[in-house]
Design an enzyme around this catalytic site. Structure first.
Site, PDB file in Angstrom:
ATOM      1  N   LYS A 166       0.853  -1.188   0.000  1.00 36.63           N
ATOM      2  CA  LYS A 166       0.000   0.000   0.000  1.00 36.63           C
ATOM      3  C   LYS A 166       0.888   1.236   0.000  1.00 36.63           C
ATOM      4  O   LYS A 166       1.678   1.446   0.920  1.00 36.63           O
ATOM      5  CB  LYS A 166      -0.904  -0.014   1.225  1.00 36.63           C
ATOM      6  CG  LYS A 166      -1.753   1.240   1.360  1.00 36.63           C
ATOM      7  CD  LYS A 166      -2.759   1.113   2.487  1.00 36.63           C
ATOM      8  CE  LYS A 166      -3.520   2.418   2.676  1.00 36.63           C
ATOM      9  NZ  LYS A 166      -4.522   2.320   3.739  1.00 36.63           N
ATOM     10  N   LYS A 211      -2.177  -1.517  -3.896  1.00 37.33           N
ATOM     11  CA  LYS A 211      -3.046  -0.351  -3.821  1.00 37.33           C
ATOM     12  C   LYS A 211      -2.214   0.908  -3.915  1.00 37.33           C
ATOM     13  O   LYS A 211      -1.194   0.982  -3.239  1.00 37.33           O
ATOM     14  CB  LYS A 211      -3.790  -0.410  -2.477  1.00 37.33           C
ATOM     15  CG  LYS A 211      -4.664   0.755  -2.176  1.00 37.33           C
ATOM     16  CD  LYS A 211      -5.251   0.592  -0.804  1.00 37.33           C
ATOM     17  CE  LYS A 211      -5.990   1.870  -0.475  1.00 37.33           C
ATOM     18  NZ  LYS A 211      -6.403   1.936   0.878  1.00 37.33           N
TER      19      LYS A 211
HETATM   20  C1  PBG Z   1      -7.066   3.240   5.717  1.00 39.34           C
HETATM   21  C2  PBG Z   1      -7.515   3.142   4.316  1.00 39.34           C
HETATM   22  C3  PBG Z   1      -7.429   4.134   3.341  1.00 39.34           C
HETATM   23  C4  PBG Z   1      -7.959   3.590   2.167  1.00 39.34           C
HETATM   24  C5  PBG Z   1      -8.373   2.302   2.470  1.00 39.34           C
HETATM   25  N1  PBG Z   1      -8.063   2.040   3.792  1.00 39.34           N
HETATM   26  C6  PBG Z   1      -7.027   5.542   3.458  1.00 39.34           C
HETATM   27  C7  PBG Z   1      -5.654   5.922   3.685  1.00 39.34           C
HETATM   28  O1  PBG Z   1      -4.749   5.115   3.778  1.00 39.34           O
HETATM   29  O2  PBG Z   1      -5.457   7.122   3.795  1.00 39.34           O
HETATM   30  C8  PBG Z   1      -8.029   4.308   0.845  1.00 39.34           C
HETATM   31  C9  PBG Z   1      -9.051   3.784  -0.103  1.00 39.34           C
HETATM   32  C10 PBG Z   1      -9.381   4.685  -1.222  1.00 39.34           C
HETATM   33  O3  PBG Z   1      -8.752   5.757  -1.429  1.00 39.34           O
HETATM   34  O4  PBG Z   1     -10.300   4.353  -1.941  1.00 39.34           O
HETATM   35  N2  PBG Z   1      -8.012   2.691   6.607  1.00 39.34           N
END
Ligand code: PBG
Length: 328
Positions: free
Chosen positions: A197, A250
């Site tokens: 991520k 992601k």
């Molecule tokens: C954190 C989380 C995020 C997303 C999914 N889980 C936000 C972040 O890391 O700031 C992002 C998902 C998206 O942008 O669609 N719980």
């Protein structure tokens, strides 16, 4: 004048020929729909940068989930927004927390018709908006956070989640959650790790949707640097060693090289999260007349499959399912 001997165009001549030789396909069963449920609102509310995506109440969530199942999208990932937040993010493991209530209700109303994934993180629940708890210096305390993730995972499993998806990018989070699930009688609950991520600007609209923008600083001390592909492979490897059943990359579109390399290395199921900013970008371009929505969505999601993703988490899931049925 010489004429070509190889003629790939022969197989592109008609729709049936093209369909026969198409290497990659997209099916509704490969899509996961993210849904936001909030205990801080009385009526469902559209997310500004994401037309068509809403914060749902407990009631409207059930209606949306039902409609989703009817449209052929049975796998849902839930994000909760609690009525109140604190420094620890205690709403994440409260027995009557927003996500626990939602999971119980969907499970009891829809039974085996839905597959429920619970996002496991603290950022929606902490008053400072970070994904972990802070130590005295205001730094993220990795190991103290693991205990809270584990507690949240057990309470999500108790409420009916079949898959726990840790998204906080703390070191050791998969192992902590696996151990807690096993020790508490949930050996059958699976883990989908947000393994690679990246610290991405494409999460912008999500932070409005989930009300989780950090109050100070940013997430770059735990999410990955966008320049790092080798490190992404290492993160994926670590999560699998710790017991992840499935891994995820992601965001999606800007990171398809990471998806491709992960696919080549990993035999486990591989997902990709096409994030909020990707949705907002395509929606906005279509609204401005620059892209035809349906074609843009079909092509970009096919590209994620072609790169090697088995399944795609996408805010377009429900619409896309309808279009895919028409194409078939
Ligand atoms: C954190 C989380 C995020 C997303 C999914 N889980 C936000 C972040 O890391 O700031 C992002 C998902 C998206 O942008 O669609 N719980």
């Amino acid at each position: 004048m010489s004429f070509p001997e190889e003629r790939p165009r022969r197989l592109r001549r008609t729709p049936l020929l093209r369909s026969l030789v198409r290497e990659t396909r997209l099916r509704p069963s490969q899509l996961v729909r993210p849904l936001f449920v909030s205990d801080a609102i009385k009526e469902r509310r559209e997310v500004r940068a994401m037309p068509g995506v809403f914060q749902e109440t407990q009631d409207s969530l059930l209606a949306e989930a039902r409609a989703s199942v009817e449209a052929g999208i049975s796998t849902l990932i839930l994000f909760g927004i609690p009525a109140s937040k604190d420094a620890q993010g205690s709403g994440a493991w409260a027995p009557a927390g927003v996500i626990q209530k939602a999971l119980r209700r969907l499970r009891s109303e829809l039974g085996g018709d839905v597959l429920l994934i619970a996002d496991n993180c603290l950022d929606e629940y902490t008053d400072h908006g970070h994904c972990g708890v802070l130590d005295e210096q205001g730094e993220i305390d990795n190991d103290a956070t693991l205990e809270l993730y584990a507690r949240a995972a057990v309470s999500q499993a108790e409420a009916g989640a079949e898959i726990i998806a840790p998204s906080g990018m703390m070191d050791g989070q998969v192992e902590a959650i696996r151990t807690a699930l096993d020790d508490n009688g949930f050996p059958e609950v699976a883990i989908l790790a947000y393994a690679a991520k990246f610290a991405s600007c494409f999460y912008g609209p999500f932070r409005e949707a989930a009300e989780c923008a950090p109050r100070f600083g940013d997430r770059r001390s735990y999410q990955m640097d966008p320049g790092n592909r080798r490190e992404a492979m290492r993160e994926i490897e670590l999560d699998l060693e710790e017991g992840a059943d499935m891994v995820m990359v992601k965001p999606g579109l800007p990171y398809l090289d990471v998806v491709l390399e992960a696919r080549q290395r990993v035999e486990h199921p591989l997902g990709v999260f096409s994030v909020s900013g990707e949705y907002a970008m395509i929606r906005a371009a279509a609204a401005a007349g620059g892209l035809e929505l349906r074609s843009a969505v079909l092509e970009s999601h096919l590209a994620m499959r072609r790169a090697g993703a088995d399944f795609i988490l996408t805010y377009f899931a429900r619409e896309l399912a309808g279009w895919l049925r028409e194409e078939a």
